[in-house]
Design a protein around this motif. Structure first.
Motif, PDB file in Angstrom:
ATOM      1  N   GLU A 129      11.485   6.940   8.134  1.00  0.00           N
ATOM      2  CA  GLU A 129      10.756   8.183   8.347  1.00  0.00           C
ATOM      3  C   GLU A 129       9.591   7.970   9.319  1.00  0.00           C
ATOM      4  N   GLU A 130       8.865   6.877   9.095  1.00  0.00           N
ATOM      5  CA  GLU A 130       7.707   6.586   9.941  1.00  0.00           C
ATOM      6  C   GLU A 130       8.129   6.305  11.378  1.00  0.00           C
ATOM      7  N   ARG A 131       9.234   5.573  11.548  1.00  0.00           N
ATOM      8  CA  ARG A 131       9.715   5.270  12.893  1.00  0.00           C
ATOM      9  C   ARG A 131      10.144   6.549  13.630  1.00  0.00           C
ATOM     10  N   LEU A 132      10.857   7.417  12.934  1.00  0.00           N
ATOM     11  CA  LEU A 132      11.278   8.683  13.533  1.00  0.00           C
ATOM     12  C   LEU A 132      10.078   9.539  13.917  1.00  0.00           C
ATOM     13  N   PHE A 133       9.116   9.591  13.031  1.00  0.00           N
ATOM     14  CA  PHE A 133       7.919  10.393  13.286  1.00  0.00           C
ATOM     15  C   PHE A 133       7.176   9.864  14.504  1.00  0.00           C
ATOM     16  N   ASP A 134       7.099   8.537  14.636  1.00  0.00           N
ATOM     17  CA  ASP A 134       6.437   7.936  15.795  1.00  0.00           C
ATOM     18  C   ASP A 134       7.154   8.302  17.090  1.00  0.00           C
ATOM     19  N   GLN A 135       8.449   8.533  17.016  1.00  0.00           N
ATOM     20  CA  GLN A 135       9.225   8.920  18.191  1.00  0.00           C
ATOM     21  C   GLN A 135       9.299  10.433  18.369  1.00  0.00           C
ATOM     22  N   GLU A 187       4.001  16.380  24.548  1.00  0.00           N
ATOM     23  CA  GLU A 187       5.362  15.921  24.814  1.00  0.00           C
ATOM     24  C   GLU A 187       6.347  16.661  23.907  1.00  0.00           C
ATOM     25  N   PRO A 188       7.601  16.795  24.354  1.00  0.00           N
ATOM     26  CA  PRO A 188       8.594  17.514  23.548  1.00  0.00           C
ATOM     27  C   PRO A 188       8.776  16.899  22.158  1.00  0.00           C
ATOM     28  N   VAL A 189       9.017  17.763  21.195  1.00  0.00           N
ATOM     29  CA  VAL A 189       9.346  17.343  19.829  1.00  0.00           C
ATOM     30  C   VAL A 189      10.846  17.497  19.651  1.00  0.00           C
ATOM     31  N   GLN A 190      11.483  16.457  19.128  1.00  0.00           N
ATOM     32  CA  GLN A 190      12.924  16.486  18.907  1.00  0.00           C
ATOM     33  C   GLN A 190      13.196  16.976  17.481  1.00  0.00           C
ATOM     34  N   LEU A 191      13.942  18.066  17.360  1.00  0.00           N
ATOM     35  CA  LEU A 191      14.320  18.594  16.053  1.00  0.00           C
ATOM     36  C   LEU A 191      15.798  18.293  15.836  1.00  0.00           C
ATOM     37  N   HIS A 192      16.095  17.340  14.954  1.00  0.00           N
ATOM     38  CA  HIS A 192      17.469  16.966  14.671  1.00  0.00           C
ATOM     39  C   HIS A 192      17.972  17.801  13.495  1.00  0.00           C
ATOM     40  N   VAL A 193      19.063  18.520  13.721  1.00  0.00           N
ATOM     41  CA  VAL A 193      19.558  19.495  12.747  1.00  0.00           C
ATOM     42  C   VAL A 193      20.859  19.017  12.122  1.00  0.00           C
ATOM     43  N   GLY A 202      13.176  14.750   5.454  1.00  0.00           N
ATOM     44  CA  GLY A 202      14.215  15.065   4.499  1.00  0.00           C
ATOM     45  C   GLY A 202      14.353  13.995   3.436  1.00  0.00           C
ATOM     46  N   PRO A 203      15.006  14.325   2.328  1.00  0.00           N
ATOM     47  CA  PRO A 203      15.155  13.373   1.237  1.00  0.00           C
ATOM     48  C   PRO A 203      16.151  12.275   1.561  1.00  0.00           C
ATOM     49  N   GLY A 204      15.992  11.146   0.898  1.00  0.00           N
ATOM     50  CA  GLY A 204      16.986  10.100   0.993  1.00  0.00           C
ATOM     51  C   GLY A 204      16.775   9.093   2.094  1.00  0.00           C
ATOM     52  N   LEU A 205      15.727   9.223   2.895  1.00  0.00           N
ATOM     53  CA  LEU A 205      15.468   8.264   3.965  1.00  0.00           C
ATOM     54  C   LEU A 205      14.377   7.299   3.523  1.00  0.00           C
ATOM     55  N   PRO A 206      14.547   6.003   3.820  1.00  0.00           N
ATOM     56  CA  PRO A 206      13.491   5.043   3.475  1.00  0.00           C
ATOM     57  C   PRO A 206      12.225   5.326   4.265  1.00  0.00           C
ATOM     58  N   GLY A 207      11.102   4.951   3.667  1.00  0.00           N
ATOM     59  CA  GLY A 207       9.812   5.264   4.274  1.00  0.00           C
ATOM     60  C   GLY A 207       9.643   4.699   5.673  1.00  0.00           C
ATOM     61  N   GLU A 247       0.842  -1.195   0.000  1.00  0.00           N
ATOM     62  CA  GLU A 247       0.000   0.000   0.000  1.00  0.00           C
ATOM     63  C   GLU A 247       0.879   1.248   0.000  1.00  0.00           C
ATOM     64  N   TRP A 248       0.517   2.224  -0.810  1.00  0.00           N
ATOM     65  CA  TRP A 248       1.305   3.455  -0.898  1.00  0.00           C
ATOM     66  C   TRP A 248       1.231   4.215   0.414  1.00  0.00           C
ATOM     67  N   GLN A 249       2.391   4.682   0.863  1.00  0.00           N
ATOM     68  CA  GLN A 249       2.470   5.467   2.087  1.00  0.00           C
ATOM     69  C   GLN A 249       2.916   6.876   1.743  1.00  0.00           C
ATOM     70  N   PRO A 250       2.257   7.881   2.266  1.00  0.00           N
ATOM     71  CA  PRO A 250       2.668   9.248   1.970  1.00  0.00           C
ATOM     72  C   PRO A 250       4.013   9.570   2.588  1.00  0.00           C
ATOM     73  N   HIS A 251       4.722  10.504   1.950  1.00  0.00           N
ATOM     74  CA  HIS A 251       6.012  10.952   2.490  1.00  0.00           C
ATOM     75  C   HIS A 251       5.776  11.767   3.756  1.00  0.00           C
ATOM     76  N   LEU A 252       6.434  11.366   4.826  1.00  0.00           N
ATOM     77  CA  LEU A 252       6.279  12.103   6.071  1.00  0.00           C
ATOM     78  C   LEU A 252       7.060  13.392   6.000  1.00  0.00           C
ATOM     79  N   PRO A 253       6.433  14.524   6.297  1.00  0.00           N
ATOM     80  CA  PRO A 253       7.127  15.801   6.162  1.00  0.00           C
ATOM     81  C   PRO A 253       8.216  15.961   7.203  1.00  0.00           C
ATOM     82  N   GLY A 254       9.272  16.665   6.811  1.00  0.00           N
ATOM     83  CA  GLY A 254      10.299  17.034   7.766  1.00  0.00           C
ATOM     84  C   GLY A 254      11.425  16.034   7.916  1.00  0.00           C
TER      85      GLY A 254
END
Length: 209
Positions: free
Chosen positions: A37-43, A73-79, A29-34, A20-27
């Motif tokens: 991205e989903e695991r990071l977003f969940d965290q 809860e805090p959002v982690q912004l990795h720069v 960045g390019p080059g990460l497998p879906g 099933e097609w999964q939308p690109h999770l915003p934020g």
């Protein structure tokens, strides 16, 4: 049953249904497998990677707003960004200022230029010990048009630059004149230097050290 077109008849596994097609999770960045991205977003991790452009800023802002609506809860912004457009940075800053959830920024490799203003907007700021910082004057997006339009854009950029300088001076405790001078000369800082300068409040060291 038509065995002629049955792949299992010839020892091949039956075809699997298309995932099933999964939308690109915003934020993220390019080059990460879906799946990553989903695991990071969940965290509750949002990644700011590469040059900060209007498109990148839109994705980061959307991710921050989505996570903010999901809970306090805090959002982690990795720069990991060398810089980018100042107007794009200010659009991310506006979102961070409006969030209910605190934003904890972590510089994983580098931060420079306009991205330092985004870093200054975070509630907490840290960096890995090998991260690098570049105090460089943020650039403006390319402007074309009449002489009056270019002049107006230049004036807007100067006002935005002043806002970035004020934010950096506030969080670092450095005199505004020193911040301006360091941005003009393109001063480079290690993580330890950035801690002393006031850009961050913590350097993440290996366990047990």
């Amino acid at each position: 049953m038509n065995l002629r077109h049955d792949p299992s008849r010839w020892g091949f596994p039956p075809p699997h249904p298309q995932p099933e097609w999964q939308p690109h999770l915003p934020g993220a960045g390019p080059g990460l497998p879906g799946w990553l991205e989903e695991r990071l977003f969940d965290q509750r991790i949002v990644m700011l990677r590469g040059q900060l452009t209007t498109e990148t800023a839109t994705g980061v802002a959307a991710a921050l707003l989505t996570l903010d609506s999901a809970g306090p809860e805090p959002v982690q912004l990795h720069v990991a960004s060398p810089g980018g457009d100042l107007s794009a940075a200010l659009s991310v800053i506006d979102v961070i200022d409006a969030l209910t959830a605190p934003v904890h920024a972590l510089v994983t490799s580098e931060a420079g230029g306009a991205v330092l203003a985004v870093l200054a907007a975070a509630d907490k700021r840290a960096a890995y010990r090998h991260a690098r910082f570049k105090l460089a004057e943020p650039r403006a997006a390319g402007v074309t048009g009449t002489a009056d339009e270019v002049a107006a854009a230049a004036g807007q950029h100067l006002r935005e630059l002043e806002e970035a300088v004020v934010r950096l001076a506030e969080i670092t405790g450095q005199p505004r004149s020193r911040v301006e001078d360091d941005l003009s000369t393109g001063r480079s800082l290690s993580a330890a230097d950035a801690l002393e300068y006031g850009l961050i409040s913590e350097v993440i060291n290996p366990k047990g050290r």
